[in-house]
Design an enzyme around this catalytic site. Structure first.
Site, short mmCIF file in Angstrom:
data_model
loop_
_atom_site.label_atom_id
_atom_site.label_comp_id
_atom_site.label_asym_id
_atom_site.label_seq_id
_atom_site.Cartn_x
_atom_site.Cartn_y
_atom_site.Cartn_z
CB CYS A 1 -6.71 -8.11 6.63
SG CYS A 1 -6.12 -9.26 7.90
CB CYS B 1 -3.07 -8.51 13.88
SG CYS B 1 -2.01 -8.71 12.44
N GLY C 1 0.81 -1.22 0.00
CA GLY C 1 0.00 0.00 0.00
C GLY C 1 0.84 1.26 0.00
#
Length: 344
Positions: free
Chosen positions: A187, A94, A13
């Site tokens: 995600c 995460c 990204g």
């Protein structure tokens, strides 16, 4: 003088790509790496985009296959939380175990001094602080990382004020991802449709009652996991006033609803506190906190510790305190002091 090695998490990204450029411009020996956490097209595209950026920057690119670990830790915790009537925050988990846990271990294997990401946060004097970037601060999501890692983390985007500045830098560096959209919030949830995701994992869909605080039955539901504290839409109840979910009663499989005022209270109980400063320093600081990433900092009146849990009292009432989410603490200088999981 030896050039310091840094490994940067590359998502393919705009943010991580610009961060890699900035690190290289500052003279670091940069290594790019992408964690493969999922089996889907988006992950494969991200890996290919990251590879292209690394090739353009003439830096190595590694792929860390952590799909098994991600499923066993993050996805399992997400499902288990909904199963127990909580609303989880998988990004915090995460970051703790992967982006600033296993990633750091991989960095040491490659003899890197630092790890870097495109997160919007900053570190000053080994303290985690809120980002300068308007509306983009991500320090909330970093509340559970190991404080011992703070001296070895770099956030290259910390000096900028807007996301538009980051995109302008991407154009300046001729990055092919300059106009790429920001990634979705969770995600592993396609199109952010968590209800369909949970149904596929066979969560308990046993019907139950939607009731008022006085136990007056109003309607039925098809599974607690489809609701969260503060929810109004989807209740399908005709009543004399707007109703909101104020509690998920896992034991009796009931959803308790009430007025907007019923959502407001000054206290919560949290557990699993992770200190990003020494505990003594934490206790001495005048504290503020957020109970969700986009909420304002709210002044704390007092904190009591008992049986490894925190009883937190705010100065003002807070709306929709949600078990499974995190309370994240700050001081008046907007330094992040740590965070804990809300249980009640």
């Amino acid at each position: 003088m030896e050039t310091k090695k840094v490994i940067i998490g590359m998502s393919g990204g705009v943010d991580s790509s610009v961060a890699a450029c900035l690190l290289k411009e500052k003279g670091y020996q940069v290594i790019g790496a992408t964690m493969k956490l999922l089996d889907n097209d988006e992950t494969n595209i991200a890996i290919q985009d990251a590879k292209k950026i690394c090739k353009q920057l003439n830096i190595p690119h590694h792929i860390f296959d952590l799909r098994k670990e991600f499923k066993e830790i993050v996805i399992k915790q997400f499902i288990d939380s909904y199963e127990s009537g909580k609303t989880p925050n998988p990004c915090i988990i995460c970051n703790k175990y992967f982006k600033f846990g296993l990633f750091y271990k991989k960095a040491k294997e490659l003899n890197c001094t630092f790890i870097a990401t495109g997160h919007y946060a900053k570190i000053k004097n080994n303290r985690l602080m809120m980002s300068n970037v308007d509306g983009k601060d991500q320090s909330y999501f970093l509340c559970q990382i190991n404080k011992d890692l703070l001296p070895y983390i770099l956030f290259p985007l910390n000096k900028y004020k807007t996301k538009d500045e980051i995109r302008q830098l991407a154009r300046k560096y001729n990055l092919p991802v300059s106009e790429k959209k920001d990634s979705q919030e969770i995600c592993f949830i396609p199109k952010d449709d968590y209800k369909t995701f949970l149904k596929k994992h066979k969560l308990n869909q046993q019907p139950g009652k939607i009731i008022l605080k006085d136990k007056t039955p109003l309607a039925t539901h098809n599974g607690l996991y489809q609701y969260t504290i503060g929810q109004r839409k989807g209740l399908n109840i005709s009543y004399k006033e707007p109703l909101y979910v104020i509690e998920l009663d896992k034991i009796n499989n009931n959803i308790i609803v009430g007025s907007n005022k019923d959502l407001e209270r000054k206290t919560l109980i949290a557990e699993g506190i992770n200190y990003l400063v020494e505990k003594d320093a934490f206790l001495k600081e005048k504290k503020y906190a957020k109970i969700r990433s986009r909420s304002n900092l709210e002044e704390i009146e007092k904190i009591e510790e008992k049986n490894n849990q925190l009883l937190v009292t705010f100065k003002n009432k807070q709306r929709a305190i949600t078990p499974g989410q995190f309370i994240v603490f700050y001081n008046s200088k907007k330094e992040c002091l740590g965070g804990a999981s809300i249980i009640k």
